[in-house]
Design an enzyme around this catalytic site. Structure first.
Site, mmCIF file in Angstrom:
data_model
loop_
_atom_site.group_PDB
_atom_site.id
_atom_site.type_symbol
_atom_site.label_atom_id
_atom_site.label_comp_id
_atom_site.label_asym_id
_atom_site.label_seq_id
_atom_site.Cartn_x
_atom_site.Cartn_y
_atom_site.Cartn_z
ATOM 1 N N THR A 1 -8.926 -5.949 -8.169
ATOM 2 C CA THR A 1 -8.002 -5.330 -7.230
ATOM 3 C C THR A 1 -8.097 -6.076 -5.897
ATOM 4 O OG1 THR A 1 -7.264 -3.213 -6.320
ATOM 5 C CG2 THR A 1 -9.654 -3.559 -6.486
ATOM 6 N N LYS B 1 -7.025 -10.848 -5.953
ATOM 7 C CA LYS B 1 -6.143 -11.209 -7.062
ATOM 8 C C LYS B 1 -5.660 -12.658 -7.022
ATOM 9 C CE LYS B 1 -4.319 -6.681 -8.360
ATOM 10 N NZ LYS B 1 -3.094 -5.907 -8.668
ATOM 11 N N ASN C 1 -5.329 -10.275 -12.365
ATOM 12 C CA ASN C 1 -5.938 -8.943 -12.223
ATOM 13 C C ASN C 1 -6.922 -8.628 -13.344
ATOM 14 O OD1 ASN C 1 -4.310 -8.232 -14.439
ATOM 15 N ND2 ASN C 1 -3.785 -6.235 -13.578
ATOM 16 N N ASP D 1 -0.377 -6.513 -15.109
ATOM 17 C CA ASP D 1 0.525 -5.644 -14.355
ATOM 18 C C ASP D 1 1.951 -5.698 -14.889
ATOM 19 O OD1 ASP D 1 -1.335 -4.562 -12.591
ATOM 20 O OD2 ASP D 1 -1.076 -6.158 -11.118
ATOM 21 N N GLY E 1 10.070 -3.361 -1.880
ATOM 22 C CA GLY E 1 8.707 -3.784 -1.622
ATOM 23 C C GLY E 1 8.516 -5.264 -1.864
ATOM 24 N N GLY F 1 5.005 -6.569 -1.709
ATOM 25 C CA GLY F 1 3.557 -6.752 -1.804
ATOM 26 C C GLY F 1 3.116 -7.267 -3.151
ATOM 27 N N ALA G 1 2.101 -5.730 -5.942
ATOM 28 C CA ALA G 1 2.710 -5.114 -7.123
ATOM 29 C C ALA G 1 4.123 -5.635 -7.333
ATOM 30 C CB ALA G 1 2.712 -3.596 -6.976
#
Length: 285
Positions: A64, A68, A89, A105, A130, A132, A134
């Site tokens: 995490t 990463k 990850n 992911d 978003g 980021g 993710a």
């Protein structure tokens, strides 16, 4: 011989639900192994991998923030999916305990959409909110499934850069996050035969964070709303979408899905997904 184990690393790490997830599956399968959390600071990452490679009981780790991207330089090989996303990850010992990295992911995010993706569509579009970590995996995953993407962020230039890096083919668009906050009078057709997604890949809507401002007039008919936040499980975005008749997917889908892929790398058996309902209840306590 010491008991086999895998673990999750990060800085900080106390908030991770990975030990609960993997521990639940290990118990259900009767596997004599452990899954731990290990606090690793950035300056200790290189030593961590040297130590673990030498430990024959170690089966791998989930990674995490903030490791990463930095983890890649310590690995012998990186699977294509992780290279394309630009982040690792999951790390596991491969031949001769050389360290290999992957990213689960994208697979975890796509898992609840597999039935939809197996169908043919005239057009696929995803509005991704978003920019980021993710969002990187989600952009790469959906671009690979033939979606036209609209990525929204507080910095549209960053959104554009992510699209240029992760989805260079196709007519994708970058906009400011505020674009979706105000109503639109755009008239959508009924979108029959199309697949539309609205994805919240930000922390907005999470417990302790401001809500995500998204006006439902931006969602075409039959859109699927997917929020990767899981605390609370039903965010304001999902509640509003469900009330308006849209199908919704919560953040535990991605959390459990990505962990299941990693679990098989670590312990050589598929996660027992028949217990997902019980696992969900456990994660929400």
């Amino acid at each position: 011989m010491n008991k086999p184990y895998a673990e999750v690393i990060g800085d900080p790490i106390a908030q991770s639900k990975s030990p609960l997830l993997h521990g639940f599956w290990l118990e259900k399968l009767g596997i004599e192994a452990e899954y731990r959390a290990c606090h690793v600071k950035p300056e200790g990452l290189a030593d961590y991998f040297v130590d673990r490679r030498a430990d024959s009981s170690w089966r791998g780790c989930n990674i995490t923030m903030p490791h990463k991207q930095a983890a890649r330089e310590h690995l012998y090989s990186v699977e294509e999916i992780a290279s394309s996303i630009g982040a690792v990850n999951t790390v596991y010992p491969a031949f001769d305990r050389m360290l290999a990295g992957t990213n689960t992911d994208a697979a975890g995010f796509l898992e609840p959409l597999r039935e939809d993706l197996a169908q043919e569509h005239y057009f696929r579009m995803a509005r991704i909110l978003g920019t980021g970590g993710a969002a990187r995996a989600i952009i790469a995953a959906l671009a690979g499934e033939g979606f036209t993407l609209v990525v929204a962020g507080r910095n549209p230039d960053k959104a554009r850069a992510l699209l240029d890096e992760l989805a260079p083919d196709g007519e994708h668009h970058a906009v400011h996050l505020d674009h979706f906050a105000e109503p639109t009078d755009f008239k959508f057709d009924d979108r029959e035969g199309c697949l539309d997604l609205v994805v919240n890949a930000t922390a907005l809507g999470m417990k302790g964070q401001p809500p995500l401002k998204f006006d439902l007039s931006h969602a075409p008919p039959r859109s699927i709303f997917y929020d990767i936040v899981y605390s609370p499980l039903e965010t304001e975005l999902l509640a509003d979408a469900a009330k308006a008749g849209f199908r919704t997917l919560d953040g535990l889908n991605m959390l459990i899905g990505q962990a299941a892929v990693a679990f098989e790398h670590f312990f050589g058996q598929a996660a027992p997904r028949e217990y997902d309902a019980e696992l969900r209840e456990l994660l929400l306590r």
